[in-house]
Design an enzyme around this catalytic site. Structure first.
Site, PDB file in Angstrom:
ATOM      1  N   ILE A 161      -7.723   3.895  14.892  1.00  0.00           N
ATOM      2  CA  ILE A 161      -7.162   4.166  13.559  1.00  0.00           C
ATOM      3  C   ILE A 161      -7.716   3.192  12.512  1.00  0.00           C
ATOM      4  O   ILE A 161      -8.268   3.627  11.504  1.00  0.00           O
ATOM      5  CB  ILE A 161      -5.612   4.100  13.576  1.00  0.00           C
ATOM      6  CG1 ILE A 161      -5.036   4.877  14.771  1.00  0.00           C
ATOM      7  CG2 ILE A 161      -5.040   4.611  12.258  1.00  0.00           C
ATOM      8  CD1 ILE A 161      -5.212   6.372  14.754  1.00  0.00           C
TER       9      ILE A 161
ATOM     10  N   ARG B 235       0.813  -1.207   0.000  1.00  0.00           N
ATOM     11  CA  ARG B 235       0.000   0.000   0.000  1.00  0.00           C
ATOM     12  C   ARG B 235       0.852   1.265   0.000  1.00  0.00           C
ATOM     13  O   ARG B 235       0.501   2.262  -0.625  1.00  0.00           O
ATOM     14  CB  ARG B 235      -0.892  -0.016   1.242  1.00  0.00           C
ATOM     15  CG  ARG B 235      -1.770   1.172   1.323  1.00  0.00           C
ATOM     16  CD  ARG B 235      -2.482   1.316   2.629  1.00  0.00           C
ATOM     17  NE  ARG B 235      -2.919   2.692   2.723  1.00  0.00           N
ATOM     18  CZ  ARG B 235      -3.986   3.180   2.114  1.00  0.00           C
ATOM     19  NH1 ARG B 235      -4.768   2.408   1.403  1.00  0.00           N
ATOM     20  NH2 ARG B 235      -4.287   4.457   2.220  1.00  0.00           N
TER      21      ARG B 235
ATOM     22  N   ASP C 233      -2.097  -4.344   3.726  1.00  0.00           N
ATOM     23  CA  ASP C 233      -2.658  -5.142   4.817  1.00  0.00           C
ATOM     24  C   ASP C 233      -4.179  -5.176   4.780  1.00  0.00           C
ATOM     25  O   ASP C 233      -4.821  -4.233   4.361  1.00  0.00           O
ATOM     26  CB  ASP C 233      -2.292  -4.504   6.165  1.00  0.00           C
ATOM     27  CG  ASP C 233      -0.826  -4.621   6.464  1.00  0.00           C
ATOM     28  OD1 ASP C 233      -0.157  -5.382   5.760  1.00  0.00           O
ATOM     29  OD2 ASP C 233      -0.382  -3.949   7.396  1.00  0.00           O
TER      30      ASP C 233
HETATM   31  C1  UD1 Z   1      -0.919   4.194   9.320  1.00  0.00           C
HETATM   32  C2  UD1 Z   1      -0.520   4.729  10.698  1.00  0.00           C
HETATM   33  C3  UD1 Z   1       0.983   4.771  10.757  1.00  0.00           C
HETATM   34  C4  UD1 Z   1       1.519   3.383  10.466  1.00  0.00           C
HETATM   35  C5  UD1 Z   1       0.992   2.843   9.124  1.00  0.00           C
HETATM   36  C6  UD1 Z   1       1.399   1.419   8.856  1.00  0.00           C
HETATM   37  C7  UD1 Z   1      -1.655   6.402  12.077  1.00  0.00           C
HETATM   38  C8  UD1 Z   1      -2.261   7.754  12.134  1.00  0.00           C
HETATM   39  N1  UD1 Z   1      -1.098   6.045  10.902  1.00  0.00           N
HETATM   40  O1  UD1 Z   1      -0.408   5.066   8.333  1.00  0.00           O
HETATM   41  O2  UD1 Z   1       1.425   5.227  12.016  1.00  0.00           O
HETATM   42  O3  UD1 Z   1       2.894   3.403  10.434  1.00  0.00           O
HETATM   43  O4  UD1 Z   1      -0.428   2.892   9.134  1.00  0.00           O
HETATM   44  O5  UD1 Z   1       0.591   0.510   9.507  1.00  0.00           O
HETATM   45  O6  UD1 Z   1      -1.655   5.688  13.049  1.00  0.00           O
HETATM   46  N2  UD1 Z   1      -7.634   8.059   6.139  1.00  0.00           N
HETATM   47  C9  UD1 Z   1      -8.706   8.526   5.424  1.00  0.00           C
HETATM   48  N3  UD1 Z   1      -8.460   9.091   4.200  1.00  0.00           N
HETATM   49  C10 UD1 Z   1      -7.210   9.183   3.663  1.00  0.00           C
HETATM   50  C11 UD1 Z   1      -6.126   8.689   4.414  1.00  0.00           C
HETATM   51  C12 UD1 Z   1      -6.376   8.129   5.649  1.00  0.00           C
HETATM   52  O7  UD1 Z   1      -9.851   8.469   5.863  1.00  0.00           O
HETATM   53  O8  UD1 Z   1      -7.064   9.717   2.548  1.00  0.00           O
HETATM   54  C13 UD1 Z   1      -7.875   7.460   7.472  1.00  0.00           C
HETATM   55  C14 UD1 Z   1      -7.532   5.979   7.496  1.00  0.00           C
HETATM   56  O9  UD1 Z   1      -8.585   5.165   7.104  1.00  0.00           O
HETATM   57  C15 UD1 Z   1      -7.158   5.779   8.936  1.00  0.00           C
HETATM   58  C16 UD1 Z   1      -6.519   7.111   9.320  1.00  0.00           C
HETATM   59  O10 UD1 Z   1      -6.998   8.055   8.385  1.00  0.00           O
HETATM   60  O11 UD1 Z   1      -8.283   5.585   9.733  1.00  0.00           O
HETATM   61  C17 UD1 Z   1      -4.994   7.106   9.349  1.00  0.00           C
HETATM   62  O12 UD1 Z   1      -4.523   6.750   8.088  1.00  0.00           O
HETATM   63  P1  UD1 Z   1      -3.029   7.032   7.616  1.00  0.00           P
HETATM   64  O13 UD1 Z   1      -2.236   7.634   8.700  1.00  0.00           O
HETATM   65  O14 UD1 Z   1      -3.071   7.723   6.310  1.00  0.00           O
HETATM   66  O15 UD1 Z   1      -2.560   5.580   7.336  1.00  0.00           O
HETATM   67  P2  UD1 Z   1      -1.138   5.167   6.912  1.00  0.00           P
HETATM   68  O16 UD1 Z   1      -0.408   6.212   6.175  1.00  0.00           O
HETATM   69  O17 UD1 Z   1      -1.316   3.820   6.312  1.00  0.00           O
END
Ligand code: UD1
Length: 434
Positions: free
Chosen positions: A336, A101, A125
């Protein structure tokens, strides 16, 4: 090579281990992929050191090669050299992007460098809904037009990007990174408000600054970026992996062990280590990391996952596994990724008392779990189930360990070095054909 080349495998975990000894952590998985993508921003050779020997690094290397880069990944030296051509390709194919991802993070750099990008919608994941709306809204604010076509995000900004104020609804790590990496080459000033503050963001900010970017506020909720015309390649050491370090800390506490974790930054794990202290562990700083010693059954500890500096969602399965063998009951709240609780069902197969309801899980600790076959649903779930197997009676088989290999280089070797009876074997019941 990492495990996918060897076919489906599982861990055989013999219960009853007490982990003792020393482990060394490499650079962070959640940083290496983003910093590899950041290399695209400058023509020439960028070198990254402390690179973890994991599948994701290989996939990202291949993705960058298809964009025209020459990528040398030296697993032994833990180094990646990315040689970026002046003219880059702009398409990231589904066959690679779906595997990790984090590859969505090439979107920002490609728009900034090429004025266009086509990036397949990612996989990654199985931990719940992971939308991209914040990424798209942020990049649009900078003047890119974005559409989704046939499974690709198609972006264009033929006249370049222009700085703007971007408010993130939530401090998303991925969205902060994508907007940051596009803003460094935009005209004028960009402000990212409600930006993520994770140590991996700080790492990326430091690398971009070394490349010549003008960024203020790394590690705070407001990033201010003054766009520049071009960036230069650099050499950068990846920040140590706080999630892997935290996993070893929980492993020591769960098995009533004594583990010293080297190349770790306790300041990146303050809440997690505080939880372990509340559970009864002794936590000491050492010169390049920390040591966790536990000489009794852990006490139950409540936990709530939040964006950094809150407790990391990636450590939540470890907290749940610890509580499964703790004295007392604990409430865990996952803010999250709601899909992370899929892991609880597997823990229940090991006899754990866990009840989930929406974002909440209640865990009632037992003195010992009971070995059984279980399946890793994501990287951290796989690590937590393996550790749970160590505190279970009898033998636990953990399937789908390709997930674990994505986050923990040599996890089983390291466990053996700490005294555990864990082996890797072909998985006769594998559903995954890798
Ligand atoms: C997340 C974790 C990060 C971790 C990574 C790998 C948090 C805040 N982020 O990062 O610490 O290293 O997974 O497992 O804990 N979201 C939206 N719209 C978007 C982007 C995100 O709604 O465009 C939401 C997601 O569904 C989620 C939250 O925001 O509930 C956090 O997402 P994000 O931090 O972007 O995820 P990762 O970058 O994957």
């Amino acid at each position: 090579m990492v495990s996918r080349a060897r076919g489906p495998e599982r861990f055989r975990v013999v219960g009853g281990a007490r982990l003792a000894g020393e482990v060394r952590v490499t650079g962070a998985k959640n940083s290496v992929l983003k910093t590899m993508a950041a290399a695209l921003l400058a023509q020439g050779r960028t070198t990254l050191t402390g690179v973890p020997r994991i599948y994701d690094t290989e996939v990202m290397s291949e993705l960058l090669r298809r964009l025209g880069c020459d990528v040398t990944y030296d697993q032994q030296a833990a180094t990646v050299v990315v040689d970026v051509p002046e003219v880059l390709g702009h398409k990231a194919d589904y066959d690679l992007v779906r595997r990790i991802r984090a590859s969505i993070c090439v979107l920002g750099p490609l728009i900034a460098r090429c004025g266009q990008a086509e990036v397949a919608m990612p996989g990654g994941d199985q931990i719940g809904s992971r939308p991209l709306d914040f990424h798209i809204a942020g990049l649009s604010k900078l003047g890119a037009s974005l559409d989704s076509e046939h499974g690709f995000i198609v972006a264009s900004a033929p006249d370049g990007l222009t700085g703007a104020t971007v408010w993130l609804d939530f401090p998303s790590v991925g969205a902060t990174e994508n907007v940051l990496m596009s803003a460094v080459l935009a005209r004028g000033t960009t402000v990212i408000d409600n930006a993520a503050r994770e140590p991996e963001i700080v790492d990326l900010v430091q690398m971009l600054q070394q490349m010549g970017a003008k960024i203020d506020g790394g590690g705070t909720s407001t990033l201010t970026i003054e766009g520049v015309d071009r960036l230069s390649p650099t050499t950068h050491a990846i920040v140590p992996d706080r999630i892997v370090a935290g996993t070893w800390a929980f492993a020591a506490a769960m098995t009533r062990g004594d583990v010293t974790v080297h190349n770790a930054r306790p300041e990146h794990l303050e809440i997690a280590l505080d939880k372990l202290a509340n559970a009864g562990a002794e936590v000491h700083g050492v010169e390049d990391g920390f040591r966790v010693v536990m000489d009794r059954r852990p006490s139950a500890v409540d936990a709530v996952t939040l964006p950094y500096p809150g407790l990391a969602t990636d450590l939540q399965p470890l907290v749940m596994a610890l509580n499964a063998v703790a004295d007392g009951a604990a409430m865990i709240t996952e803010n999250i990724f709601e899909g992370r609780f899929v892991f609880a069902n597997e823990l229940v197969r090991l006899g754990a008392h866990v009840r989930t309801d929406g974002h909440h899980a209640v865990v009632r600790g037992l003195p010992r779990l009971s070995g059984a076959p279980v399946r890793a649903s994501d990287i951290r779930a796989g690590a937590a189930l393996t550790l749970a197997g160590l505190v279970a009676e009898g033998v636990t088989y953990v399937s789908d360990i390709y997930h674990v290999d994505r986050g923990y280089p040599g996890f089983d070797e390291q466990l053996r070095e700490l005294g555990a009876d864990v082996s890797r074997e072909p998985d006769p019941d594998a559903a995954f054909e890798g």
